[in-house]
Design an enzyme around this catalytic site. Sequence first.
Site, PDB file in Angstrom:
ATOM      1  N   GLY A  16     -13.086 -13.335  10.404  1.00 20.15           N
ATOM      2  CA  GLY A  16     -13.292 -13.385  11.860  1.00 20.15           C
ATOM      3  C   GLY A  16     -13.557 -12.003  12.429  1.00 20.15           C
ATOM      4  O   GLY A  16     -13.005 -11.610  13.451  1.00 20.15           O
ATOM      5  N   ALA A  17     -14.470 -11.264  11.761  1.00 24.20           N
ATOM      6  CA  ALA A  17     -14.758  -9.887  12.182  1.00 24.20           C
ATOM      7  C   ALA A  17     -15.859  -9.821  13.239  1.00 24.20           C
ATOM      8  O   ALA A  17     -16.238  -8.730  13.662  1.00 24.20           O
ATOM      9  CB  ALA A  17     -15.138  -9.044  10.966  1.00 24.20           C
ATOM     10  N   GLY A  20     -13.481  -9.771  19.012  1.00 27.85           N
ATOM     11  CA  GLY A  20     -12.076  -9.540  19.334  1.00 27.85           C
ATOM     12  C   GLY A  20     -11.298  -8.665  18.353  1.00 27.85           C
ATOM     13  O   GLY A  20     -11.720  -7.565  17.990  1.00 27.85           O
ATOM     14  N   ARG A  41     -18.577 -16.767  10.969  1.00 20.64           N
ATOM     15  CA  ARG A  41     -19.728 -17.685  10.975  1.00 20.64           C
ATOM     16  C   ARG A  41     -20.953 -17.026  11.592  1.00 20.64           C
ATOM     17  O   ARG A  41     -22.068 -17.224  11.142  1.00 20.64           O
ATOM     18  CB  ARG A  41     -19.373 -18.966  11.755  1.00 20.64           C
ATOM     19  CG  ARG A  41     -18.334 -19.825  11.061  1.00 20.64           C
ATOM     20  CD  ARG A  41     -17.767 -20.869  11.988  1.00 20.64           C
ATOM     21  NE  ARG A  41     -17.155 -20.244  13.177  1.00 20.64           N
ATOM     22  CZ  ARG A  41     -16.569 -20.916  14.159  1.00 20.64           C
ATOM     23  NH1 ARG A  41     -16.519 -22.224  14.113  1.00 20.64           N
ATOM     24  NH2 ARG A  41     -16.047 -20.282  15.186  1.00 20.64           N
ATOM     25  N   SER A 147       1.082 -15.022  16.263  1.00 18.22           N
ATOM     26  CA  SER A 147       0.999 -15.048  17.729  1.00 18.22           C
ATOM     27  C   SER A 147       2.398 -15.189  18.309  1.00 18.22           C
ATOM     28  O   SER A 147       3.325 -15.639  17.624  1.00 18.22           O
ATOM     29  CB  SER A 147       0.166 -16.262  18.171  1.00 18.22           C
ATOM     30  OG  SER A 147       0.254 -16.460  19.562  1.00 18.22           O
ATOM     31  N   TYR A 160      -1.762 -25.794  18.883  1.00 22.37           N
ATOM     32  CA  TYR A 160      -2.006 -24.365  18.617  1.00 22.37           C
ATOM     33  C   TYR A 160      -0.690 -23.697  18.224  1.00 22.37           C
ATOM     34  O   TYR A 160      -0.639 -22.951  17.230  1.00 22.37           O
ATOM     35  CB  TYR A 160      -2.630 -23.666  19.833  1.00 22.37           C
ATOM     36  CG  TYR A 160      -2.860 -22.186  19.588  1.00 22.37           C
ATOM     37  CD1 TYR A 160      -3.862 -21.768  18.716  1.00 22.37           C
ATOM     38  CD2 TYR A 160      -2.049 -21.224  20.184  1.00 22.37           C
ATOM     39  CE1 TYR A 160      -4.056 -20.407  18.454  1.00 22.37           C
ATOM     40  CE2 TYR A 160      -2.243 -19.870  19.926  1.00 22.37           C
ATOM     41  CZ  TYR A 160      -3.246 -19.469  19.068  1.00 22.37           C
ATOM     42  OH  TYR A 160      -3.425 -18.135  18.795  1.00 22.37           O
ATOM     43  N   PRO A 190       0.540 -11.128  18.358  1.00 19.36           N
ATOM     44  CA  PRO A 190       0.274 -10.669  19.729  1.00 19.36           C
ATOM     45  C   PRO A 190       0.625 -11.694  20.797  1.00 19.36           C
ATOM     46  O   PRO A 190       0.588 -12.902  20.564  1.00 19.36           O
ATOM     47  CB  PRO A 190      -1.242 -10.438  19.737  1.00 19.36           C
ATOM     48  CG  PRO A 190      -1.720 -10.633  18.338  1.00 19.36           C
ATOM     49  CD  PRO A 190      -0.710 -11.476  17.660  1.00 19.36           C
ATOM     50  N   VAL A 193      -4.028 -11.067  24.646  1.00 20.07           N
ATOM     51  CA  VAL A 193      -5.039 -10.050  24.312  1.00 20.07           C
ATOM     52  C   VAL A 193      -6.374 -10.489  24.928  1.00 20.07           C
ATOM     53  O   VAL A 193      -6.778 -11.646  24.747  1.00 20.07           O
ATOM     54  CB  VAL A 193      -5.239  -9.922  22.783  1.00 20.07           C
ATOM     55  CG1 VAL A 193      -6.066  -8.681  22.458  1.00 20.07           C
ATOM     56  CG2 VAL A 193      -3.927  -9.912  22.033  1.00 20.07           C
TER      57      VAL A 193
HETATM   58  P1  NDP Z   1     -11.988 -14.171  19.346  1.00 14.69           P
HETATM   59  O1  NDP Z   1     -12.429 -15.519  19.770  1.00 14.69           O
HETATM   60  O2  NDP Z   1     -12.493 -12.990  20.076  1.00 14.69           O
HETATM   61  O3  NDP Z   1     -12.262 -13.970  17.788  1.00 14.69           O
HETATM   62  C1  NDP Z   1     -11.997 -15.000  16.874  1.00 14.69           C
HETATM   63  C2  NDP Z   1     -12.672 -14.690  15.555  1.00 14.69           C
HETATM   64  O4  NDP Z   1     -12.358 -15.751  14.619  1.00 14.69           O
HETATM   65  C3  NDP Z   1     -14.179 -14.618  15.678  1.00 14.69           C
HETATM   66  O5  NDP Z   1     -14.657 -13.527  14.945  1.00 14.69           O
HETATM   67  C4  NDP Z   1     -14.652 -15.927  15.057  1.00 14.69           C
HETATM   68  O6  NDP Z   1     -15.907 -15.737  14.397  1.00 14.69           O
HETATM   69  C5  NDP Z   1     -13.561 -16.174  14.009  1.00 14.69           C
HETATM   70  N1  NDP Z   1     -13.514 -17.575  13.618  1.00 14.69           N
HETATM   71  C6  NDP Z   1     -13.183 -18.639  14.381  1.00 14.69           C
HETATM   72  N2  NDP Z   1     -13.340 -19.773  13.672  1.00 14.69           N
HETATM   73  C7  NDP Z   1     -13.789 -19.406  12.437  1.00 14.69           C
HETATM   74  C8  NDP Z   1     -14.170 -20.109  11.275  1.00 14.69           C
HETATM   75  N3  NDP Z   1     -14.123 -21.445  11.201  1.00 14.69           N
HETATM   76  N4  NDP Z   1     -14.570 -19.410  10.197  1.00 14.69           N
HETATM   77  C9  NDP Z   1     -14.634 -18.070  10.241  1.00 14.69           C
HETATM   78  N5  NDP Z   1     -14.303 -17.331  11.317  1.00 14.69           N
HETATM   79  C10 NDP Z   1     -13.893 -18.005  12.397  1.00 14.69           C
HETATM   80  O7  NDP Z   1     -10.376 -14.212  19.429  1.00 14.69           O
HETATM   81  P2  NDP Z   1      -9.246 -13.168  18.997  1.00 14.69           P
HETATM   82  O8  NDP Z   1      -9.819 -11.935  18.452  1.00 14.69           O
HETATM   83  O9  NDP Z   1      -8.312 -13.086  20.130  1.00 14.69           O
HETATM   84  O10 NDP Z   1      -8.529 -14.005  17.845  1.00 14.69           O
HETATM   85  C11 NDP Z   1      -8.233 -13.467  16.568  1.00 14.69           C
HETATM   86  C12 NDP Z   1      -6.901 -14.006  16.094  1.00 14.69           C
HETATM   87  O11 NDP Z   1      -5.878 -13.554  16.974  1.00 14.69           O
HETATM   88  C13 NDP Z   1      -6.776 -15.518  16.056  1.00 14.69           C
HETATM   89  O12 NDP Z   1      -6.099 -15.899  14.892  1.00 14.69           O
HETATM   90  C14 NDP Z   1      -5.940 -15.842  17.296  1.00 14.69           C
HETATM   91  O13 NDP Z   1      -5.239 -17.042  17.145  1.00 14.69           O
HETATM   92  C15 NDP Z   1      -5.040 -14.637  17.299  1.00 14.69           C
HETATM   93  N6  NDP Z   1      -4.371 -14.345  18.580  1.00 14.69           N
HETATM   94  C16 NDP Z   1      -5.101 -14.075  19.714  1.00 14.69           C
HETATM   95  C17 NDP Z   1      -4.444 -13.780  20.907  1.00 14.69           C
HETATM   96  C18 NDP Z   1      -5.161 -13.532  22.182  1.00 14.69           C
HETATM   97  O14 NDP Z   1      -4.511 -13.570  23.265  1.00 14.69           O
HETATM   98  N7  NDP Z   1      -6.436 -13.243  22.166  1.00 14.69           N
HETATM   99  C19 NDP Z   1      -2.972 -13.709  20.949  1.00 14.69           C
HETATM  100  C20 NDP Z   1      -2.318 -14.028  19.711  1.00 14.69           C
HETATM  101  C21 NDP Z   1      -3.011 -14.306  18.566  1.00 14.69           C
HETATM  102  P3  NDP Z   1     -17.136 -16.764  14.403  1.00 14.69           P
HETATM  103  O15 NDP Z   1     -17.035 -17.588  15.651  1.00 14.69           O
HETATM  104  O16 NDP Z   1     -18.339 -15.876  14.345  1.00 14.69           O
HETATM  105  O17 NDP Z   1     -16.966 -17.555  13.141  1.00 14.69           O
HETATM  106  C1  8X3 Z   2      -2.682 -16.576  21.724  1.00 15.85           C
HETATM  107  C2  8X3 Z   2      -1.721 -16.271  22.795  1.00 15.85           C
HETATM  108  O1  8X3 Z   2      -0.154 -17.323  24.529  1.00 15.85           O
HETATM  109  O2  8X3 Z   2      -2.412 -18.203  24.412  1.00 15.85           O
HETATM  110  O3  8X3 Z   2      -2.051 -16.816  20.519  1.00 15.85           O
HETATM  111  O4  8X3 Z   2      -0.824 -18.707  22.691  1.00 15.85           O
HETATM  112  S1  8X3 Z   2      -1.257 -17.714  23.623  1.00 15.85           S
END
Ligand code: NDP
Ligand code: 8X3
Length: 259
Positions: A16-17, A20, A41, A147, A160, A190, A193
């Site tokens: 998921g690079a 975010g 993806r 999370s 979730y 986190p 974010v």
């Molecule tokens: P973003 O939506 O900005 O990034 C998510 C990333 O995950 C994207 O690069 C996306 O890439 C990838 N992804 C999603 N589904 C798939 C898949 N099926 N295969 C491969 N890659 C996938 O969100 P965040 O950066 O915030 O999320 C990153 C992680 O942090 C997650 O695990 C999320 O649950 C966790 N998190 C986020 C928080 C927040 O408040 N933002 C708080 C706590 C945890 P692509 O779509 O190109 O495949």
């Molecule tokens: C993402 C943060 O609070 O939406 O894991 O679940 S929250």
Amino acid sequence: MSNKISLKNKIVLITGASSGIGYACAERFAQAGAKLLLCARRIERLEKLAEELINKYKVAIHYFQLDVTKEAEITTQINALPAEWRVIDILVNNAGLARGLNNFQEGSTQDWNEMIDTNLKGLLFVTRQVLPGMVARNAGHIINIGSVAGHEIYPKGNVYCATKHAVKALTQGLRMDLLGTNLRVTSIDPGMVHTEFSLVRFKGDQTLAENPYKGLKPLTAEDIADAIIYSASCPPHVNISEMLIMPTAQAAATLVHRE
Ligand code: NDP
Ligand code: 8X3
């Protein structure tokens, strides 16, 4: 810190690079001189990111398309890595998403499947492919992105939260099963974010997506990437088991202060 680990030339696989936290992590590891294996993806985003990081930091990057919900694709892609990319030192299991925010009785089973397949099964299958090599070499670090939702349940967060509680359980289980090896297992957990997370949760609805961030200063993806880099750089005898990181304006999953 004594005996801090240098990340220079370490091979780091980040799922998921393309956005975010994963994207910010790629930049931070590149800054530290690591070699990056980037997947997601949206391959066109990875291509752009790789080009930028190679220009800026002169690091080696190999990127590939991967949907972590597809077990066979994970097996094929990891097994197809060029020989010089096979010794993975650090795996950052970051790919993840939330879909919808609904009372259980109104939940969409399609959303549930997507969250379980991505956050839980995706993390499981990627780790299953990478871990045996780490165990054989008696070296490696698995960093899972959990999370606050893995520590608390909040209304309408049902599935979730369940996936992130599962990530917490798996992180602990992994640590137990690897006891006696030199491998380390970390969960970075986190709170709020500001990434595309909310936009994905609310399926492209910009207004709904921006609501959670109104009137407060959320964490940035870079804040989380810094914590990941810290964990990865700790001396070999130090394992950061878990790190719960919240914005100052957040005291619990649903308790925030808005100006
Ligand atoms: P973003 O939506 O900005 O990034 C998510 C990333 O995950 C994207 O690069 C996306 O890439 C990838 N992804 C999603 N589904 C798939 C898949 N099926 N295969 C491969 N890659 C996938 O969100 P965040 O950066 O915030 O999320 C990153 C992680 O942090 C997650 O695990 C999320 O649950 C966790 N998190 C986020 C928080 C927040 O408040 N933002 C708080 C706590 C945890 P692509 O779509 O190109 O495949
Ligand atoms: C993402 C943060 O609070 O939406 O894991 O679940 S929250």
